[in-house]
Write an enzyme that holds these catalytic residues in place. Structure first.
Site, short mmCIF file in Angstrom:
data_model
loop_
_atom_site.label_atom_id
_atom_site.label_comp_id
_atom_site.label_asym_id
_atom_site.label_seq_id
_atom_site.Cartn_x
_atom_site.Cartn_y
_atom_site.Cartn_z
N GLN A 216 39.07 36.83 23.09
CA GLN A 216 40.31 36.70 24.05
C GLN A 216 41.42 37.29 23.38
O GLN A 216 42.21 36.66 22.35
CB GLN A 216 40.55 35.17 24.10
N GLY A 257 43.78 28.22 33.02
CA GLY A 257 42.60 29.02 32.41
C GLY A 257 43.33 30.36 32.20
O GLY A 257 44.58 30.80 32.43
N HIS A 258 42.53 31.06 31.48
CA HIS A 258 42.89 32.76 30.82
C HIS A 258 43.15 33.34 32.13
O HIS A 258 42.53 33.50 33.02
CB HIS A 258 41.90 33.45 29.81
N ASN A 259 44.33 34.14 31.69
CA ASN A 259 44.69 35.38 32.70
C ASN A 259 45.34 34.64 34.07
O ASN A 259 45.47 35.66 35.17
CB ASN A 259 43.59 36.31 33.13
N SER A 277 42.14 34.01 36.06
CA SER A 277 42.22 34.96 36.65
C SER A 277 42.79 34.75 37.89
O SER A 277 42.88 35.61 38.95
CB SER A 277 41.31 35.98 36.79
#
Length: 354
Positions: A216, A257-259, A277
């Site tokens: 990440q 969460g990520h993105n 995402s």
């Protein structure tokens, strides 16, 4: 209300000045010299307090109200007892918020935990390569990593950890115990106690050797005037960035969460989980404990009801609810039909028992 030493009453603001500050109209200008010192719920309001009502459900509370003044909107004006001066506003909620900020400014952000005149506590660790503008405050046991930059007027609370290379703008508050790493923070940002910003997200590749971790290497970008609640977590991006848009407000215990990309002026309530995402537009409101699937889009101005499960895209301006989330009018109709069938079965069962 009964005052306490955590939020003492204001020295006093006249009703005329308060009306002007809040953008309200004092219905009887002869009361303009009366003094307001604090805020209170309607039912417990005493002399010196200001309160507000938003609906007719407050009618019973008004019977015990002794406030110096009350904010209300025109449709509710007839409910207000004659002995209470009225501050008429287009939005009573907004006007009351402005009044509260004037009367209790110390309640708007986490307070400084320690006393003393030193801007940077000798009990804090600040890496020699960190760059602090004039006016930065660092409380005891905070850790400021290598190559960090912090703007003037920002306060870092006790025990907070600011990771290497982080950039924090001006007039921010990073409260006690928070962790900020791999992040760029704008101006006038508030991050409450225990929040975790910039840790790696949940990304693994399953295979015969088990779950292999996916690197990440993105960042978290938090724009100006964002507020992030206690114990909320915002993961850094995998290869893109996780972005929180200007003036968005995120409650306690939210997982981003990520993105994920969240637009401007959004409101996200406690225990919401947003998978990686997902793209959320401007002005979106998400109710408590809702779950949002990854890799979907929620359009500008959409509203998601509490405890909903959002599995697919939501069009702009729509109101969705339920599990799976669908247009709110459809969901409420289904709930009403289910309750009606349940009541019918219960009555049939009661009749057969007779």
């Amino acid at each position: 209300m009964e005052h306490n030493h955590f939020f003492p009453p204001h020295s006093g603001v006249t009703l005329a000045a308060l009306a002007q500050h809040a953008g309200a109209e004092l219905q009887d200008e002869s009361h303009g010299d009366r003094i307001v010192r604090s805020v209170s719920p309607v039912a417990r309001a005493k002399d010196g307090d200001v309160c507000y009502i938003l609906s007719r459900r407050s009618r019973e509370d008004l019977s015990t109200c002794q406030a110096t003044a009350i904010f209300c909107e025109k449709p509710l004006l007839s409910l207000i007892p004659s002995h209470i001066p009225v501050l008429l506003a287009k939005s009573a909620h907004t006007a009351f918020a402005l009044a509260g900020a004037l009367l209790h400014p110390q309640g708007l952000q986490p307070v400084r935990m320690t006393s003393g005149t030193a801007k940077v506590s000798p009990a804090a660790f600040v890496d020699p390569t960190a760059r602090l503008e004039d006016g930065v405050e660092i409380e005891p046991m905070a850790v400021i990593g290598a190559d960090v930059e912090i703007g003037s007027g920002t306060r870092i609370g006790p025990g907070a950890v600011i990771g290497p290379g982080v950039r924090i703008g001006r007039d921010c508050v990073i409260a006690g115990g928070a962790t900020v790493q791999v992040a760029l923070i704008g101006n006038n940002v508030i991050i409450h106690n225990g929040a975790r910003i910039g840790q790696d997200g949940f990304g693994y590749a399953p295979g015969p050797r088990g779950m292999l971790k996916i690197v990440q290497v993105g960042r978290v970008i938090i724009q100006d005037h964002v507020e992030i609640g206690a114990n909320t977590t915002i993961d850094r991006g995998t290869m893109d960035d996780t972005v929180i848009g200007e003036s968005t407000k995120i409650d306690n215990l939210v997982q981003v969460g990520h993105n994920v990309r969240i637009g401007r002026h959004c409101g996200i309530v406690s225990q919401v989980g947003i998978a990686g995402s997902t793209v959320i537009g401007d002005g979106v409101m998400i109710g408590g404990a809702a779950g949002v699937n990854g890799h979907i889009k929620i359009g500008d101005g959409a509203q998601i009801a509490a405890m909903s499960g959002v599995l697919a895209d939501v069009p702009p301006g729509e109101k969705y609810g339920g599990v799976p989330a669908r247009p709110l009018k459809d969901y409420l109709r289904e709930v009403a039909d289910t309750l009606s069938r349940y009541d019918g079965r219960a009555k049939d069962k009661g009749a057969s028992n007779d």
